[in-house]
Every structure is written in C-alpha cells, then in structure tokens.
Design a protein around this motif. Structure first.
Motif, PDB file in Angstrom:
ATOM      1  N   LEU A  22      30.178 -42.026  37.429  1.00 28.81           N
ATOM      2  CA  LEU A  22      29.665 -43.231  38.074  1.00 28.81           C
ATOM      3  C   LEU A  22      28.522 -43.839  37.276  1.00 28.81           C
ATOM      4  O   LEU A  22      28.451 -45.069  37.099  1.00 28.81           O
ATOM      5  CB  LEU A  22      29.209 -42.914  39.494  1.00 28.81           C
ATOM      6  N   GLU A  23      27.630 -43.003  36.775  1.00 24.76           N
ATOM      7  CA  GLU A  23      26.532 -43.501  35.966  1.00 24.76           C
ATOM      8  C   GLU A  23      27.049 -44.177  34.696  1.00 24.76           C
ATOM      9  O   GLU A  23      26.520 -45.197  34.260  1.00 24.76           O
ATOM     10  CB  GLU A  23      25.570 -42.375  35.617  1.00 24.76           C
ATOM     11  N   ARG A  24      28.095 -43.626  34.107  1.00 26.44           N
ATOM     12  CA  ARG A  24      28.686 -44.226  32.905  1.00 26.44           C
ATOM     13  C   ARG A  24      29.318 -45.578  33.230  1.00 26.44           C
ATOM     14  O   ARG A  24      29.234 -46.510  32.451  1.00 26.44           O
ATOM     15  CB  ARG A  24      29.720 -43.276  32.293  1.00 26.44           C
ATOM     16  N   PHE A  25      29.947 -45.679  34.399  1.00 24.00           N
ATOM     17  CA  PHE A  25      30.510 -46.971  34.817  1.00 24.00           C
ATOM     18  C   PHE A  25      29.417 -48.023  34.905  1.00 24.00           C
ATOM     19  O   PHE A  25      29.554 -49.129  34.372  1.00 24.00           O
ATOM     20  CB  PHE A  25      31.228 -46.855  36.166  1.00 24.00           C
ATOM     21  N   PHE A  26      28.320 -47.697  35.576  1.00 21.88           N
ATOM     22  CA  PHE A  26      27.246 -48.672  35.735  1.00 21.88           C
ATOM     23  C   PHE A  26      26.595 -49.021  34.394  1.00 21.88           C
ATOM     24  O   PHE A  26      26.225 -50.180  34.174  1.00 21.88           O
ATOM     25  CB  PHE A  26      26.205 -48.196  36.753  1.00 21.88           C
ATOM     26  N   LEU A  27      26.484 -48.066  33.502  1.00 26.77           N
ATOM     27  CA  LEU A  27      25.944 -48.363  32.177  1.00 26.77           C
ATOM     28  C   LEU A  27      26.875 -49.320  31.434  1.00 26.77           C
ATOM     29  O   LEU A  27      26.423 -50.303  30.847  1.00 26.77           O
ATOM     30  CB  LEU A  27      25.746 -47.083  31.360  1.00 26.77           C
ATOM     31  N   ASN A  50      32.703 -58.937  39.850  1.00 33.30           N
ATOM     32  CA  ASN A  50      34.021 -58.671  40.413  1.00 33.30           C
ATOM     33  C   ASN A  50      35.111 -59.011  39.395  1.00 33.30           C
ATOM     34  O   ASN A  50      36.064 -58.252  39.215  1.00 33.30           O
ATOM     35  CB  ASN A  50      34.227 -59.466  41.702  1.00 33.30           C
ATOM     36  N   GLU A  51      34.968 -60.125  38.725  1.00 31.85           N
ATOM     37  CA  GLU A  51      35.925 -60.531  37.691  1.00 31.85           C
ATOM     38  C   GLU A  51      35.982 -59.494  36.569  1.00 31.85           C
ATOM     39  O   GLU A  51      37.064 -59.136  36.102  1.00 31.85           O
ATOM     40  CB  GLU A  51      35.521 -61.899  37.128  1.00 31.85           C
ATOM     41  N   TYR A  52      34.830 -59.003  36.156  1.00 39.28           N
ATOM     42  CA  TYR A  52      34.770 -57.982  35.104  1.00 39.28           C
ATOM     43  C   TYR A  52      35.542 -56.723  35.522  1.00 39.28           C
ATOM     44  O   TYR A  52      36.351 -56.198  34.763  1.00 39.28           O
ATOM     45  CB  TYR A  52      33.310 -57.629  34.800  1.00 39.28           C
ATOM     46  N   ILE A  53      35.315 -56.276  36.737  1.00 35.25           N
ATOM     47  CA  ILE A  53      35.954 -55.043  37.210  1.00 35.25           C
ATOM     48  C   ILE A  53      37.460 -55.241  37.397  1.00 35.25           C
ATOM     49  O   ILE A  53      38.263 -54.440  36.916  1.00 35.25           O
ATOM     50  CB  ILE A  53      35.302 -54.555  38.519  1.00 35.25           C
ATOM     51  N   ASN A  58      39.294 -52.353  34.996  1.00 35.00           N
ATOM     52  CA  ASN A  58      40.413 -51.551  35.521  1.00 35.00           C
ATOM     53  C   ASN A  58      41.708 -51.713  34.729  1.00 35.00           C
ATOM     54  O   ASN A  58      42.343 -50.723  34.412  1.00 35.00           O
ATOM     55  CB  ASN A  58      40.638 -51.846  36.996  1.00 35.00           C
ATOM     56  N   PRO A  59      42.141 -52.943  34.392  1.00 38.49           N
ATOM     57  CA  PRO A  59      43.443 -53.055  33.728  1.00 38.49           C
ATOM     58  C   PRO A  59      43.427 -52.962  32.209  1.00 38.49           C
ATOM     59  O   PRO A  59      44.457 -52.671  31.604  1.00 38.49           O
ATOM     60  CB  PRO A  59      43.939 -54.435  34.157  1.00 38.49           C
ATOM     61  N   VAL A  60      42.287 -53.209  31.556  1.00 37.69           N
ATOM     62  CA  VAL A  60      42.276 -53.343  30.095  1.00 37.69           C
ATOM     63  C   VAL A  60      41.438 -52.283  29.385  1.00 37.69           C
ATOM     64  O   VAL A  60      41.881 -51.684  28.406  1.00 37.69           O
ATOM     65  CB  VAL A  60      41.761 -54.753  29.691  1.00 37.69           C
ATOM     66  N   ARG A  61      40.221 -52.050  29.854  1.00 37.69           N
ATOM     67  CA  ARG A  61      39.268 -51.189  29.130  1.00 37.69           C
ATOM     68  C   ARG A  61      39.765 -49.750  29.052  1.00 37.69           C
ATOM     69  O   ARG A  61      40.109 -49.143  30.055  1.00 37.69           O
ATOM     70  CB  ARG A  61      37.912 -51.221  29.812  1.00 37.69           C
ATOM     71  N   LEU A  62      39.791 -49.219  27.836  1.00 37.23           N
ATOM     72  CA  LEU A  62      40.253 -47.850  27.618  1.00 37.23           C
ATOM     73  C   LEU A  62      39.125 -46.855  27.883  1.00 37.23           C
ATOM     74  O   LEU A  62      37.973 -47.127  27.578  1.00 37.23           O
ATOM     75  CB  LEU A  62      40.762 -47.695  26.187  1.00 37.23           C
ATOM     76  N   HIS A  63      39.484 -45.699  28.425  1.00 38.47           N
ATOM     77  CA  HIS A  63      38.501 -44.679  28.781  1.00 38.47           C
ATOM     78  C   HIS A  63      38.883 -43.360  28.119  1.00 38.47           C
ATOM     79  O   HIS A  63      40.009 -42.870  28.289  1.00 38.47           O
ATOM     80  CB  HIS A  63      38.477 -44.488  30.302  1.00 38.47           C
ATOM     81  N   SER A  64      37.951 -42.782  27.410  1.00 36.93           N
ATOM     82  CA  SER A  64      38.234 -41.524  26.712  1.00 36.93           C
ATOM     83  C   SER A  64      38.553 -40.402  27.692  1.00 36.93           C
ATOM     84  O   SER A  64      39.391 -39.553  27.421  1.00 36.93           O
ATOM     85  CB  SER A  64      37.065 -41.128  25.814  1.00 36.93           C
ATOM     86  N   SER A  70      43.658 -47.237  30.314  1.00 39.20           N
ATOM     87  CA  SER A  70      42.848 -47.965  31.292  1.00 39.20           C
ATOM     88  C   SER A  70      43.017 -47.269  32.644  1.00 39.20           C
ATOM     89  O   SER A  70      44.001 -46.549  32.843  1.00 39.20           O
ATOM     90  CB  SER A  70      43.326 -49.412  31.396  1.00 39.20           C
ATOM     91  N   PRO A  71      42.080 -47.468  33.572  1.00 38.22           N
ATOM     92  CA  PRO A  71      42.250 -46.852  34.890  1.00 38.22           C
ATOM     93  C   PRO A  71      43.570 -47.265  35.558  1.00 38.22           C
ATOM     94  O   PRO A  71      44.242 -46.446  36.175  1.00 38.22           O
ATOM     95  CB  PRO A  71      41.047 -47.357  35.682  1.00 38.22           C
ATOM     96  N   ALA A  72      43.957 -48.530  35.411  1.00 38.18           N
ATOM     97  CA  ALA A  72      45.209 -48.986  36.025  1.00 38.18           C
ATOM     98  C   ALA A  72      46.415 -48.291  35.391  1.00 38.18           C
ATOM     99  O   ALA A  72      47.335 -47.860  36.095  1.00 38.18           O
ATOM    100  CB  ALA A  72      45.336 -50.499  35.890  1.00 38.18           C
ATOM    101  N   ALA A  73      46.412 -48.164  34.074  1.00 37.59           N
ATOM    102  CA  ALA A  73      47.521 -47.488  33.386  1.00 37.59           C
ATOM    103  C   ALA A  73      47.558 -46.009  33.748  1.00 37.59           C
ATOM    104  O   ALA A  73      48.627 -45.428  33.945  1.00 37.59           O
ATOM    105  CB  ALA A  73      47.395 -47.660  31.877  1.00 37.59           C
ATOM    106  N   TYR A  74      46.393 -45.402  33.871  1.00 41.87           N
ATOM    107  CA  TYR A  74      46.320 -43.987  34.237  1.00 41.87           C
ATOM    108  C   TYR A  74      46.887 -43.769  35.639  1.00 41.87           C
ATOM    109  O   TYR A  74      47.648 -42.832  35.873  1.00 41.87           O
ATOM    110  CB  TYR A  74      44.869 -43.508  34.162  1.00 41.87           C
TER     111      TYR A  74
END
Length: 90
Positions: A22-27, A50-53, A58-64, A70-74
């Motif tokens: 959660l802290e990483r999300f907010f950062l 809201n637009e960013y999220i 959720n749909p684009v940003r990749l997460h290690s 992306s969260p949506a793809a996962y």
C-alpha cells in the motif's frame, strides 16, 4: 478513532512490511501523478487521481511483484487448476 468508529489495523511492533504494498502504491501515485500536477481544487484532484488509477495504474502499469503484469492482467489470467489423482481402489 473511537469517535469515528474506526478500527485500528496495526500489527506487532517493528513489523514494518505489513503495509509495504500500500505504501508503494501511494508513493507511485504521488511521484507519477500528484507531484506532477497542480490542482485547482479538491474535485479536480479527485477526478485526476481516479483517472490515473482506473485508466493507467490498474490496466497498464506493470508491477514487478505481479510478474511484470498490470493488476488487471494479473486478475484476468486464468488460474491454474491442479489435476486431482484419484485412486482406482473403491
């Protein structure tokens, strides 16, 4: 907290990894969006965040931690179902 009927969610003393995701999300939110903009008012900030999220995080940003998905793809990936071996003895 008691006045607002909020339950405190804390773990053991010194356990700093509980909120790391959660802290990483907010950062990320602050670095990639909020600190790059100047909002005229609170409503504008809410709409932009809201637009960013919804449209990017959720749909684009990749997460290690999600295997560079992306969260949506996962969440959309099919879950692997293990085969169950049944004994031929009845």
């Amino acid at each position: 907290m008691k006045q607002h009927h909020v339950i405190c969610s804390m773990s053991r003393k010194g356990n700093c990894r509980d909120d790391s995701v959660l802290e990483r999300f907010f950062l990320s939110l602050k670095m990639e969006r909020v600190w790059q903009r100047q909002y005229a008012n609170l409503d504008e900030a809410r709409r932009d965040i809201n637009e960013y999220i919804v449209a990017f995080y959720n749909p684009v940003r990749l997460h290690s931690t999600l295997g560079y998905l992306s969260p949506a793809a996962y969440e959309a990936r099919p879950t692997a179902k293990e085969t169950i071996c049944l004994s031929e003895i009845s």
